[in-house]
Design an enzyme around this catalytic site. Structure first.
Site, PDB file in Angstrom:
ATOM      1  N   CYS A  38      -5.192  -5.160   0.627  1.00 45.68           N
ATOM      2  CA  CYS A  38      -4.836  -5.314   2.044  1.00 45.68           C
ATOM      3  C   CYS A  38      -5.936  -6.046   2.817  1.00 45.68           C
ATOM      4  O   CYS A  38      -7.043  -6.241   2.316  1.00 45.68           O
ATOM      5  CB  CYS A  38      -4.574  -3.941   2.655  1.00 45.68           C
ATOM      6  SG  CYS A  38      -6.032  -2.887   2.706  1.00 45.68           S
ATOM      7  N   CYS A  82      -0.058   4.316   0.449  1.00 46.65           N
ATOM      8  CA  CYS A  82      -0.691   5.422   1.165  1.00 46.65           C
ATOM      9  C   CYS A  82      -0.413   5.420   2.657  1.00 46.65           C
ATOM     10  O   CYS A  82      -1.058   6.133   3.409  1.00 46.65           O
ATOM     11  CB  CYS A  82      -2.195   5.383   0.921  1.00 46.65           C
ATOM     12  SG  CYS A  82      -2.601   5.467  -0.827  1.00 46.65           S
ATOM     13  N   CYS A  99       0.842  -1.202   0.000  1.00 47.65           N
ATOM     14  CA  CYS A  99       0.000   0.000   0.000  1.00 47.65           C
ATOM     15  C   CYS A  99       0.879   1.255   0.000  1.00 47.65           C
ATOM     16  O   CYS A  99       1.702   1.430   0.900  1.00 47.65           O
ATOM     17  CB  CYS A  99      -0.906  -0.019   1.226  1.00 47.65           C
ATOM     18  SG  CYS A  99      -1.864   1.490   1.437  1.00 47.65           S
ATOM     19  N   CYS A 124     -10.735   0.523   1.745  1.00 41.48           N
ATOM     20  CA  CYS A 124      -9.480   0.826   1.057  1.00 41.48           C
ATOM     21  C   CYS A 124      -8.998   2.209   1.487  1.00 41.48           C
ATOM     22  O   CYS A 124      -9.572   3.226   1.099  1.00 41.48           O
ATOM     23  CB  CYS A 124      -9.673   0.767  -0.458  1.00 41.48           C
ATOM     24  SG  CYS A 124      -8.172   1.125  -1.399  1.00 41.48           S
ATOM     25  N   CYS A 154      -1.469  -5.084  -1.367  1.00 42.42           N
ATOM     26  CA  CYS A 154      -2.753  -4.875  -2.042  1.00 42.42           C
ATOM     27  C   CYS A 154      -3.245  -6.158  -2.716  1.00 42.42           C
ATOM     28  O   CYS A 154      -2.469  -6.802  -3.419  1.00 42.42           O
ATOM     29  CB  CYS A 154      -2.594  -3.758  -3.071  1.00 42.42           C
ATOM     30  SG  CYS A 154      -4.135  -3.215  -3.807  1.00 42.42           S
TER      31      CYS A 154
END
Length: 146
Positions: A106, A87, A85, A115, A104
């Site tokens: 996740c 982010c 991920c 998400c 991902c």
């Protein structure tokens, strides 16, 4: 690392944003500023489209959000060997990849359709668009200025 708001509050997502606000993305260059290879970008693009269809989720109405997240996944695939991920902040990315929780899709996405990156949005999400597809050109155009 990217940061954006979600419309579902959870331990993994920021507080909900009011209706009508646009989602935004902040990006930092990855390790050594490496860019995703076209091969990894295409693999992650196809994966994202297939997973959106399979999970009945949709991309963000602002396609640049989708593009930046897919590019981040592809960067991590090239750098780490797995689509970690993009982010979230990690003290040890290699350890996170090995654990698998944030690869991902996740665990929160697989278990609850949450998400954090806003790549896969449920139809009731205020930021969900109508699309489950994005072209390689859309991704490259949206991320070329980053």
């Amino acid at each position: 690392m990217m940061s954006m708001a979600s419309t579902t509050a959870s331990p993994f997502c920021p507080s909900p944003m009011p209706r009508g606000r646009k989602c935004t993305v902040r990006v930092q260059a990855g390790a050594a500023g490496a860019d995703a290879s076209d091969k990894s970008l295409e693999i992650m693009r196809k994966f994202s489209e297939q997973y959106a269809r399979r999970s009945n989720t949709f991309f963000c109405s602002e396609k640049s959000v989708t593009a930046v997240v897919i590019k981040g996944l592809a960067d991590h695939k090239d750098q780490l060997g797995a689509p970690l991920c993009p982010c979230r902040h990690y003290d040890d990315k290699a350890a996170e990849v090995a654990q698998g929780f944030w690869n991902c899709p996740c665990v929160p996405m697989r278990e609850r359709k949450e998400c954090h990156c806003m790549l896969f949005l449920t139809p009731d999400n205020d930021f969900a668009g109508q699309d489950q597809a994005i072209t390689l050109e859309e991704i490259k155009d949206a991320t070329s200025k980053i």
